[in-house]
Design an enzyme around this catalytic site. Structure first.
Site, mmCIF file in Angstrom:
data_model
loop_
_atom_site.group_PDB
_atom_site.id
_atom_site.type_symbol
_atom_site.label_atom_id
_atom_site.label_comp_id
_atom_site.label_asym_id
_atom_site.label_seq_id
_atom_site.Cartn_x
_atom_site.Cartn_y
_atom_site.Cartn_z
ATOM 1 N N HIS A 1 -1.283 -0.146 -9.909
ATOM 2 C CA HIS A 1 -1.945 -1.115 -9.032
ATOM 3 C C HIS A 1 -2.476 -2.309 -9.830
ATOM 4 C CE1 HIS A 1 -4.021 -1.347 -4.842
ATOM 5 N NE2 HIS A 1 -3.634 -2.545 -5.259
ATOM 6 N N ARG B 1 0.853 -1.186 0.000
ATOM 7 C CA ARG B 1 0.000 0.000 0.000
ATOM 8 C C ARG B 1 0.892 1.240 0.000
ATOM 9 N NH1 ARG B 1 -3.404 -2.906 -1.500
ATOM 10 N NH2 ARG B 1 -5.543 -3.192 -0.720
ATOM 11 N N GLU C 1 -4.924 6.986 -5.423
ATOM 12 C CA GLU C 1 -5.074 6.305 -6.711
ATOM 13 C C GLU C 1 -6.431 6.659 -7.302
ATOM 14 O OE1 GLU C 1 -4.463 2.132 -6.021
ATOM 15 O OE2 GLU C 1 -2.412 2.403 -5.310
#
Length: 318
Positions: free
Chosen positions: A286, A238, A267
Protein backbone atom coordinates in the site's frame (compact mmCIF):
# COMPACT_ATOMS: atom_id res chain seq x y z
CA UNK A 1 -8.74 27.18 22.30
CA UNK A 2 -6.02 26.02 24.66
CA UNK A 3 -4.14 22.70 24.61
CA UNK A 4 -5.59 21.15 21.47
CA UNK A 5 -4.67 17.47 21.43
CA UNK A 6 -4.27 15.76 18.06
CA UNK A 7 -3.75 12.04 17.44
CA UNK A 8 -1.63 11.44 14.33
CA UNK A 9 -1.78 7.86 13.02
CA UNK A 10 -0.70 8.11 9.37
CA UNK A 11 2.66 6.35 8.99
CA UNK A 12 3.25 7.96 5.59
CA UNK A 13 2.97 11.37 7.25
CA UNK A 14 5.20 10.35 10.15
CA UNK A 15 7.91 8.55 8.17
CA UNK A 16 8.45 11.10 5.40
CA UNK A 17 10.33 14.34 6.13
CA UNK A 18 9.00 17.57 4.67
CA UNK A 19 7.18 20.82 5.21
CA UNK A 20 4.02 19.06 6.42
CA UNK A 21 5.82 18.46 9.72
CA UNK A 22 6.67 22.15 9.95
CA UNK A 23 3.07 23.12 9.27
CA UNK A 24 1.83 20.81 11.99
CA UNK A 25 4.39 22.10 14.47
CA UNK A 26 3.40 25.71 13.76
CA UNK A 27 -0.19 25.04 14.81
CA UNK A 28 0.94 24.83 18.41
CA UNK A 29 -1.26 21.77 18.93
CA UNK A 30 -0.12 18.95 21.17
CA UNK A 31 0.47 16.07 18.78
CA UNK A 32 0.68 12.46 19.91
CA UNK A 33 1.61 9.71 17.47
CA UNK A 34 0.58 6.10 17.04
CA UNK A 35 1.47 3.77 14.19
CA UNK A 36 -1.66 3.11 12.17
CA UNK A 37 -3.77 1.85 10.69
CA UNK A 38 -5.50 1.30 14.02
CA UNK A 39 -8.19 -1.32 14.44
CA UNK A 40 -11.65 -0.47 15.74
CA UNK A 41 -10.76 -1.67 19.23
CA UNK A 42 -7.58 0.42 19.24
CA UNK A 43 -9.51 3.49 18.09
CA UNK A 44 -12.20 2.95 20.72
CA UNK A 45 -9.51 2.97 23.41
CA UNK A 46 -8.00 6.25 22.18
CA UNK A 47 -10.54 8.44 20.45
CA UNK A 48 -12.19 10.19 23.41
CA UNK A 49 -8.87 11.61 24.61
CA UNK A 50 -8.27 13.84 21.57
CA UNK A 51 -9.77 16.98 20.11
CA UNK A 52 -8.82 15.89 16.59
CA UNK A 53 -7.72 12.91 14.56
CA UNK A 54 -5.19 13.26 11.78
CA UNK A 55 -5.77 9.76 10.53
CA UNK A 56 -4.89 7.34 7.77
CA UNK A 57 -6.78 4.11 7.08
CA UNK A 58 -7.85 3.57 10.68
CA UNK A 59 -11.32 2.17 11.40
CA UNK A 60 -13.49 5.13 12.36
CA UNK A 61 -17.10 3.98 12.19
CA UNK A 62 -20.22 5.25 13.94
CA UNK A 63 -19.37 3.57 17.22
CA UNK A 64 -15.88 5.07 17.26
CA UNK A 65 -17.28 8.50 16.43
CA UNK A 66 -19.92 8.26 19.15
CA UNK A 67 -17.30 7.29 21.73
CA UNK A 68 -15.19 10.22 20.58
CA UNK A 69 -18.13 12.57 21.06
CA UNK A 70 -18.46 11.50 24.70
CA UNK A 71 -14.97 12.89 25.16
CA UNK A 72 -13.09 15.66 23.34
CA UNK A 73 -13.42 14.76 19.65
CA UNK A 74 -14.33 17.76 17.51
CA UNK A 75 -12.51 17.37 14.15
CA UNK A 76 -11.38 14.55 11.84
CA UNK A 77 -8.80 15.21 9.13
CA UNK A 78 -8.11 12.25 6.84
CA UNK A 79 -4.64 12.01 5.33
CA UNK A 80 -5.43 10.52 1.92
CA UNK A 81 -8.48 10.17 -0.27
CA UNK A 82 -10.36 6.93 0.45
CA UNK A 83 -13.17 7.09 3.00
CA UNK A 84 -14.13 3.41 3.13
CA UNK A 85 -12.83 3.00 6.71
CA UNK A 86 -14.14 6.40 7.86
CA UNK A 87 -17.86 7.19 8.13
CA UNK A 88 -17.42 10.80 7.11
CA UNK A 89 -21.12 11.34 6.41
CA UNK A 90 -22.10 10.28 9.91
CA UNK A 91 -19.36 12.36 11.52
CA UNK A 92 -20.54 15.45 9.66
CA UNK A 93 -24.16 14.70 10.52
CA UNK A 94 -23.33 14.89 14.24
CA UNK A 95 -21.39 18.13 13.86
CA UNK A 96 -17.81 16.89 13.50
CA UNK A 97 -16.12 18.51 10.48
CA UNK A 98 -14.49 15.70 8.49
CA UNK A 99 -12.15 16.24 5.55
CA UNK A 100 -9.94 14.28 3.17
CA UNK A 101 -7.36 15.16 0.52
CA UNK A 102 -8.73 14.63 -2.99
CA UNK A 103 -6.71 15.47 -6.06
CA UNK A 104 -3.22 15.21 -4.58
CA UNK A 105 -2.03 11.68 -5.33
CA UNK A 106 -3.10 10.93 -8.91
CA UNK A 107 0.38 11.38 -10.40
CA UNK A 108 2.03 9.15 -7.81
CA UNK A 109 -0.54 6.35 -8.03
CA UNK A 110 -0.52 6.44 -11.83
CA UNK A 111 3.26 6.09 -11.87
CA UNK A 112 2.97 3.12 -9.51
CA UNK A 113 0.50 1.43 -11.85
CA UNK A 114 2.96 1.80 -14.71
CA UNK A 115 5.82 0.58 -12.51
CA UNK A 116 3.87 -2.59 -11.68
CA UNK A 117 2.98 -3.22 -15.33
CA UNK A 118 6.54 -2.71 -16.56
CA UNK A 119 8.07 -4.76 -13.74
CA UNK A 120 5.78 -7.72 -14.35
CA UNK A 121 6.00 -7.68 -18.13
CA UNK A 122 9.80 -7.61 -17.99
CA UNK A 123 9.93 -10.17 -15.12
CA UNK A 124 11.89 -7.76 -12.97
CA UNK A 125 10.44 -9.27 -9.78
CA UNK A 126 11.80 -12.69 -10.77
CA UNK A 127 15.13 -11.49 -12.13
CA UNK A 128 15.84 -9.42 -9.03
CA UNK A 129 15.15 -12.27 -6.62
CA UNK A 130 17.12 -14.84 -8.58
CA UNK A 131 20.21 -12.67 -9.01
CA UNK A 132 20.11 -12.07 -5.25
CA UNK A 133 20.23 -15.86 -4.95
CA UNK A 134 23.37 -15.93 -7.15
CA UNK A 135 21.45 -17.33 -10.10
CA UNK A 136 21.63 -16.06 -13.67
CA UNK A 137 18.33 -17.16 -15.17
CA UNK A 138 16.95 -14.94 -17.89
CA UNK A 139 13.26 -14.80 -18.81
CA UNK A 140 11.88 -13.37 -22.03
CA UNK A 141 9.54 -10.49 -21.27
CA UNK A 142 6.83 -8.60 -23.09
CA UNK A 143 6.42 -5.07 -24.35
CA UNK A 144 3.29 -3.18 -23.35
CA UNK A 145 3.36 -1.09 -26.52
CA UNK A 146 0.34 -1.93 -28.66
CA UNK A 147 -1.61 -3.36 -25.71
CA UNK A 148 -5.16 -2.32 -24.93
CA UNK A 149 -5.18 -0.83 -21.44
CA UNK A 150 -8.63 -0.95 -19.89
CA UNK A 151 -9.33 1.50 -17.08
CA UNK A 152 -12.28 1.06 -14.73
CA UNK A 153 -12.93 4.44 -13.15
CA UNK A 154 -11.88 7.46 -15.17
CA UNK A 155 -11.39 10.06 -12.49
CA UNK A 156 -8.14 11.90 -11.79
CA UNK A 157 -6.06 8.74 -11.28
CA UNK A 158 -7.57 6.88 -14.22
CA UNK A 159 -6.89 9.83 -16.51
CA UNK A 160 -3.32 10.15 -15.24
CA UNK A 161 -2.76 6.45 -15.97
CA UNK A 162 -4.14 6.98 -19.48
CA UNK A 163 -1.70 9.81 -20.15
CA UNK A 164 1.30 7.76 -19.07
CA UNK A 165 0.18 4.62 -20.87
CA UNK A 166 -0.35 6.50 -24.12
CA UNK A 167 3.29 7.59 -23.95
CA UNK A 168 4.19 3.88 -23.89
CA UNK A 169 2.08 3.25 -26.97
CA UNK A 170 -0.94 1.64 -25.31
CA UNK A 171 -4.48 1.97 -26.66
CA UNK A 172 -6.74 3.40 -23.96
CA UNK A 173 -10.25 2.10 -23.28
CA UNK A 174 -12.29 2.91 -20.18
CA UNK A 175 -15.53 2.26 -18.39
CA UNK A 176 -17.02 4.79 -15.98
CA UNK A 177 -20.79 5.35 -15.90
CA UNK A 178 -20.28 8.52 -13.87
CA UNK A 179 -17.83 10.16 -16.29
CA UNK A 180 -19.38 10.94 -19.67
CA UNK A 181 -17.00 11.43 -22.56
CA UNK A 182 -16.31 15.13 -22.99
CA UNK A 183 -15.71 17.04 -26.19
CA UNK A 184 -12.14 17.74 -25.07
CA UNK A 185 -11.24 14.08 -24.56
CA UNK A 186 -8.87 12.64 -27.11
CA UNK A 187 -10.56 10.78 -29.93
CA UNK A 188 -8.10 7.92 -29.46
CA UNK A 189 -9.54 7.14 -26.01
CA UNK A 190 -12.49 4.78 -26.32
CA UNK A 191 -15.32 4.76 -23.81
CA UNK A 192 -17.36 1.60 -23.18
CA UNK A 193 -21.00 1.77 -22.20
CA UNK A 194 -20.89 -1.75 -20.75
CA UNK A 195 -18.31 -3.20 -18.40
CA UNK A 196 -18.31 -6.57 -20.15
CA UNK A 197 -17.23 -5.11 -23.47
CA UNK A 198 -14.22 -3.45 -21.81
CA UNK A 199 -13.20 -6.68 -20.08
CA UNK A 200 -13.34 -8.62 -23.35
CA UNK A 201 -10.81 -6.41 -25.19
CA UNK A 202 -8.37 -5.37 -22.45
CA UNK A 203 -4.89 -6.91 -22.42
CA UNK A 204 -4.14 -4.92 -19.27
CA UNK A 205 -6.86 -3.87 -16.83
CA UNK A 206 -6.49 -1.42 -13.96
CA UNK A 207 -9.01 -0.58 -11.22
CA UNK A 208 -9.52 3.00 -10.04
CA UNK A 209 -12.77 2.91 -8.11
CA UNK A 210 -13.74 3.51 -4.48
CA UNK A 211 -14.77 0.72 -2.14
CA UNK A 212 -18.49 0.84 -1.45
CA UNK A 213 -21.50 -1.46 -1.44
CA UNK A 214 -21.56 -1.54 -5.24
CA UNK A 215 -17.86 -2.32 -5.74
CA UNK A 216 -17.17 -4.70 -2.84
CA UNK A 217 -16.43 -8.08 -4.43
CA UNK A 218 -16.93 -6.67 -7.94
CA UNK A 219 -14.08 -8.78 -9.31
CA UNK A 220 -15.73 -12.18 -8.91
CA UNK A 221 -15.91 -15.30 -11.10
CA UNK A 222 -18.34 -13.69 -13.52
CA UNK A 223 -16.12 -10.60 -13.87
CA UNK A 224 -12.94 -12.64 -14.34
CA UNK A 225 -14.55 -15.01 -16.85
CA UNK A 226 -15.41 -12.00 -19.00
CA UNK A 227 -11.80 -10.81 -19.03
CA UNK A 228 -9.68 -11.49 -22.08
CA UNK A 229 -7.71 -14.72 -21.68
CA UNK A 230 -4.09 -14.01 -20.75
CA UNK A 231 -4.74 -10.49 -19.49
CA UNK A 232 -3.21 -8.76 -16.48
CA UNK A 233 -5.17 -7.21 -13.61
CA UNK A 234 -3.85 -4.26 -11.59
CA UNK A 235 -5.47 -3.17 -8.32
CA UNK A 236 -4.31 -0.03 -6.53
CA UNK A 237 -7.82 0.77 -5.23
CA UNK A 238 -8.88 -1.50 -2.36
CA UNK A 239 -8.30 -5.18 -1.70
CA UNK A 240 -11.94 -5.89 -0.89
CA UNK A 241 -12.93 -5.14 -4.49
CA UNK A 242 -11.38 -8.47 -5.54
CA UNK A 243 -12.66 -11.90 -4.49
CA UNK A 244 -9.45 -13.81 -3.75
CA UNK A 245 -10.96 -17.26 -4.22
CA UNK A 246 -12.16 -16.39 -7.72
CA UNK A 247 -8.86 -14.64 -8.46
CA UNK A 248 -6.77 -17.69 -7.54
CA UNK A 249 -9.01 -19.92 -9.66
CA UNK A 250 -8.47 -17.62 -12.66
CA UNK A 251 -4.70 -17.58 -12.09
CA UNK A 252 -4.49 -21.36 -11.65
CA UNK A 253 -6.49 -21.91 -14.83
CA UNK A 254 -4.19 -19.60 -16.78
CA UNK A 255 -7.13 -17.41 -17.74
CA UNK A 256 -5.50 -14.50 -15.91
CA UNK A 257 -1.78 -14.02 -16.64
CA UNK A 258 -1.04 -12.11 -13.46
CA UNK A 259 -2.33 -9.98 -10.60
CA UNK A 260 -0.48 -6.83 -9.58
CA UNK A 261 -1.72 -5.16 -6.43
CA UNK A 262 -0.87 -2.50 -3.90
CA UNK A 263 -3.78 -3.30 -1.59
CA UNK A 264 -5.10 -6.31 0.32
CA UNK A 265 -8.33 -7.06 2.14
CA UNK A 266 -6.35 -7.14 5.42
CA UNK A 267 -3.37 -4.86 5.94
CA UNK A 268 -0.67 -5.57 6.96
CA UNK A 269 -0.73 -8.87 5.06
CA UNK A 270 -1.83 -11.81 7.17
CA UNK A 271 0.59 -14.73 7.67
CA UNK A 272 0.34 -17.48 5.03
CA UNK A 273 -1.63 -15.29 2.65
CA UNK A 274 -2.52 -17.41 -0.41
CA UNK A 275 -1.10 -14.83 -2.82
CA UNK A 276 2.17 -14.24 -0.98
CA UNK A 277 4.51 -16.65 -2.77
CA UNK A 278 3.01 -16.82 -6.23
CA UNK A 279 5.31 -15.83 -9.09
CA UNK A 280 2.29 -14.60 -11.08
CA UNK A 281 1.48 -12.03 -8.40
CA UNK A 282 3.24 -8.83 -7.33
CA UNK A 283 2.17 -7.33 -4.00
CA UNK A 284 3.41 -3.97 -2.73
CA UNK A 285 2.50 -2.79 0.80
CA UNK A 286 0.00 0.00 0.00
CA UNK A 287 2.65 2.48 -1.09
CA UNK A 288 1.07 3.64 -4.35
CA UNK A 289 0.78 7.20 -3.07
CA UNK A 290 3.93 7.15 -0.95
CA UNK A 291 6.43 9.39 -2.68
CA UNK A 292 8.09 12.36 -1.05
CA UNK A 293 6.19 14.72 -3.31
CA UNK A 294 2.80 13.16 -2.73
CA UNK A 295 3.24 12.78 1.04
CA UNK A 296 4.15 16.44 1.38
CA UNK A 297 1.11 17.46 -0.68
CA UNK A 298 -1.26 15.21 1.23
CA UNK A 299 0.24 15.95 4.62
CA UNK A 300 0.15 19.69 4.06
CA UNK A 301 -3.46 19.56 2.89
CA UNK A 302 -4.43 17.40 5.88
CA UNK A 303 -2.90 19.92 8.30
CA UNK A 304 -4.51 22.85 6.49
CA UNK A 305 -7.86 21.04 6.61
CA UNK A 306 -7.38 20.40 10.31
CA UNK A 307 -6.77 24.08 11.08
CA UNK A 308 -9.61 25.23 8.83
CA UNK A 309 -12.02 22.84 10.55
CA UNK A 310 -11.21 24.27 13.97
CA UNK A 311 -11.71 27.76 12.56
CA UNK A 312 -15.08 26.74 11.13
CA UNK A 313 -16.16 25.76 14.62
CA UNK A 314 -14.91 29.04 16.04
CA UNK A 315 -12.29 27.14 18.01
CA UNK A 316 -8.97 28.85 17.42
CA UNK A 317 -5.82 28.31 19.36
CA UNK A 318 -5.29 31.16 21.83
Amino acid sequence: MNNVKVLLTSTSFQDTPGQHHDLLAKTGYTVERLRGPLSKQEMLAQVASYDALLCGDDVIDREVIDVGRTGRLKVISKYGVGLDKLDAAYARSVGIPTTNCPGVNHTTVAEHVMALLLAYNRNIHLHSQETRNNEWKRYTGNEIRGSVLGIIGFGAIGRAVATLAQAFGCFIHYYDPFTPKSATMEASIEQHGELGSLLAVSDLLTLHIPLNDQTRGLVDRHFLNQMKKGSLLVNTSRGEIVNNTALIEALDAGHLRGYLCDVLEHEPMLPNHPLAHRTDVIITPHIGSRTHQSVVRQGSMAVENLVASFHSLGLQRS
